[in-house]
Scaffold this active site. Structure first.
Site: not given
Lengths: 493, 493
Positions: B170, B196-197, B200, B258, B290
């Site tokens: 985040g 990860s890619r 957002t 989530d 987050k």
């Protein structure tokens, strides 16, 4: 972003679906089920994205039939694609999932997007699951029903009183509708009946009526048939009444999620959509019926009445015996024969089907203020008025009104299943007879199915036939017979 | 039943999907999402049915690419189709929806069917929604994590200690992994890091590492890279670790569901799958991170530790400042430059990124029993050992180890966004800077994004530049500049 069109010669479920290359899409920040605006010249639409990592190349956009047609695309043509926010209705679905209460506006927004195919199956499934787990308040059920009606087609009949019936089902052979509609219509009442096809039984009312007439009637045709004859028996799926509900049912099916709120609204929305003023709900009770006991049947009945009041619709509820099949035939042709026997008042007609039909017809007539309704219903049936009315309806629906019972031939291979002991029949299983009927090939093979020779309470001798199996092939006959030996659908003591 | 094959030149999401004509299917008692066995010669598979009422004729069966390939079909070839019962795992999904607790066997059965693509999206969405609303018990989370590991690939490294880290994310620009991995690996610890890619944000670790090396590494390659260099920085999506989890994430995305249980298992399953023994979880806290507050961060930290114990994995949790972006660059190239500046210890390196990376690296080292870990980590970085290790890793992953910072050129169009008043920066918005970075074209256009000249606490003069915008076109530059004027991502008082 510009993409080159690749046609997928396949429609989706009505939604606008486009497929992008997964690697490309993710690098553009687009995920599966995200929404994109697809623009070609001055035409555009909002589509739901699926992702592919093989057949769609980085510069391509796969388009399903609906998008292809709507935008009048050609292969390799270039379209512009922009990511756009997801529909607001997804927020309301999330609200329900989070335990919130949906307002009339929220519910309408969801149902409108359901009808317009703006929601993906993932989102629809989350909505149905959310409604199932969280439940719906009375208000929410009302908003839902209203939204389903308002977003679907409606039948506009200029009649003060419109009657209707619904049976909660689960009982094989239970074809009362095809006896009730002609009686009630012959009495002068208006009854625009839409019915379903079989889901888990050898025949639904629509499958059985289809033996005699066309049941796929667009709403304009349905309108003129009812104007002319006072009644009809049509397949509900062929008209766009309660379109949102049809879509939700498809989502509910795989997990057998039947949230009570959705079920109530599903049934009553269709009645509201045809303008019903008086509706009889028949709740069969039995260990193998949908409703197992009187207590839950009564609670359900109250919920129906309460919801109906919002629509100024009078609902009465009858509780009937759902412990065994009604009538003798199971399978479209065999059931159609039963119905014609009752209407023609032959000596070998199934008396249980006749009694139940008369009871329901008379209860419906009573609701509209008709006195001595049972005497009247019986007289209409006995005198042949009901049969004449059925012939009128069959003709209006494009069938042969003069069809003879002997014209309706059961499938050519048949075998009798006999009692292996003498005694009294104490149980006929709804589940087992339905399974056997399906195994015969019904409802697809219309002339296949079972014919039941005995019901509960009757005495049988060892070796006497209990039911006859009808199939189109010898191999299927043997298969169903062996299944029957395994299931033993009648219990004799 | 026999059907004639019609190829659909499109793969589905890995599932075997066939499309039947709707009218035909319903008359055969087959509904959408029902399962059918499709047989061609001695080959067969179980497929999920979709229904079509236009492009598929009554005698046809539309087959998506997966089915086409698996059965080696030809157009117009005849296949046999039989309805078969749905997978048992659907019963377990229903059980969860109904509020039941899933056993180890139930959970494994669901996850196995997820990996084998045996469940439709409707069913997967119902599962995710059910887990979200009903929650998962600690035991269920353990069973889920175990099932995800057991049904995916695992990395088998013959090392006693394997370290790993995960940041809850985040925070734009937060590329600590690319500094931490070389430090820790240079220290002699094994760290097979998968990242990860972007979801957002303008770049994920995998997007940024991709500027320097190949990140799509199959598991065998990943294995030999780690054997050689002690570390790697790979794209998690390219290996089949925790395959079930990747599929569930796609379902969770549209509704942003989530469920904590799924999130915990999602993160730790990947760590278990690479054999991690010591894992540091970084939870940034901030109003736009987050995790918003210390209390929920602590609760989450405990849940991580509790779950990890089942796998004999030691987890430590750090709470860090998530109130503003880390580093100066946002966008793959700009972030890769930041990382190289820290590793090369240039005078203009982002000190906040360096400090946070050293903190995390030293905490990881401390977990494995290394004393004076902060001194050691600092020394490894200062001495150039970390940079040398990074060059080794870049080379092993097929990149150019001698890449210069000046080789990594930001996009050619740039514009400075300046302060309209003098004062102190009291806020830099994570959300607004991420949105602007995405609007520039990152992560797809790797060289675009923002470069932040000031962080919270610094004094700026009116007219002084706050950040620079980099885009590939002049029109995008103007667009992002106008967005920036609207968003005002830095607050000055």
């Amino acid at each position: 972003m510009k993409f080159s069109v690749k046609r997928i010669d396949m429609e989706s479920d009505g939604s606008y679906i486009v497929v992008l290359n997964e690697t490309r899409a993710i690098s553009e920040g687009i995920h599966g089920a995200d929404r994109v605006m697809v623009v070609k010249g001055n035409k555009s639409l909002v589509a739901i994205t699926n992702l592919s990592d093989i057949t769609i190349k980085s510069h391509q956009i796969g388009v399903f039939e609906e998008v292809w047609k709507k935008l009048e695309l050609d292969d390799d043509e270039t379209v512009d694609v922009f990511p756009i926010p997801s529909p607001l209705s997804i927020e309301y679905i999330k609200k329900k999932i989070d335990g919130g209460k949906l307002s009339e506006h929220d519910m309408f927004s969801i149902i409108e997007d359901v009808v317009k195919n703006k929601l993906s199956r993932i989102e629809l499934s989350a909505f149905v699951t959310g409604c199932y787990i969280r439940g719906l308040t009375r208000k929410e059920i009302f908003y839902l029903t209203k939204a389903v009606v308002d977003t679907g087609d409606t039948l506009q009949l200029n009649r003060k009183i419109i009657v209707d019936k619904h049976c909660l089902g689960g009982i094989p052979g239970n074809r009362t509708t095809m006896v009730v509609v002609p009686i009630v219509a012959a009495q002068g009442l208006t009854i625009p009946k839409t019915s379903s096809r079989s889901i888990t039984s050898p025949a639904g009312t629509a499958d059985t009526m289809e033996v005699l007439a066309n049941v796929n009637l667009p709403i304009t045709e349905l309108h003129s048939i009812v104007e002319k004859t006072n009644g009809c028996i049509a397949f509900g799926g062929s008209v766009n009444l309660a379109a949102a509900d049809d879509k939700l049912i498809k989502i509910r099916h795989p997990l057998h999620l039947d949230p009570e709120g959705l079920m109530l609204s599903s049934i009553l929305a269709k009645k509201v959509a045809v303008g019903s003023t008086h509706v009889l709900i028949d709740i069969p009770i039995g260990p193998e019926a949908k409703t197992k006991d009187t207590r839950s049947a009564k609670r359900l009945g109250k919920s129906f009445k309460r919801l109906a009041r919002h629509f100024s619709m009078k609902v009465n509820v009858t509780f009937t015996d759902g412990s065994q099949p009604i009538g003798n035939g199971m399978g479209p042709v065999l059931e159609a024969r039963d119905v014609l026997k009752v209407l023609k008042q032959t000596h070998d007609r199934p008396i249980d089907l006749e009694s139940k039909s008369l009871f329901i017809a008379s209860e419906m007539m009573k609701m509209t203020g008709i006195r001595k309704s049972m005497e009247k219903a019986s007289e209409i049936l006995r005198s042949g008025e009901a049969y004449d009315k059925m012939k009128e309806i069959i003709e209006a629906q494009g069938g042969r009104p003069d069809v003879k019972i002997s014209d309706l031939k059961p499938a050519k291979h048949s075998k009798e299943f006999c009692a292996d002991r003498s005694g009294k029949v104490i149980h006929v299983s709804n589940h087992a007879t339905a399974r056997l009927g399906l195994a015969c090939g019904a409802p697809m093979d219309k002339d296949t199915g079972l014919f039941l020779h005995h019901h509960v309470g009757e005495h049988v001798e060892s070796g006497e036939r209990l039911f006859t199996i009808y199939t189109r092939t010898k191999s299927k006959l043997d298969y169903v017979y062996s299944l029957a030996k395994q299931f033993r659908p009648l219990r004799i003591v």
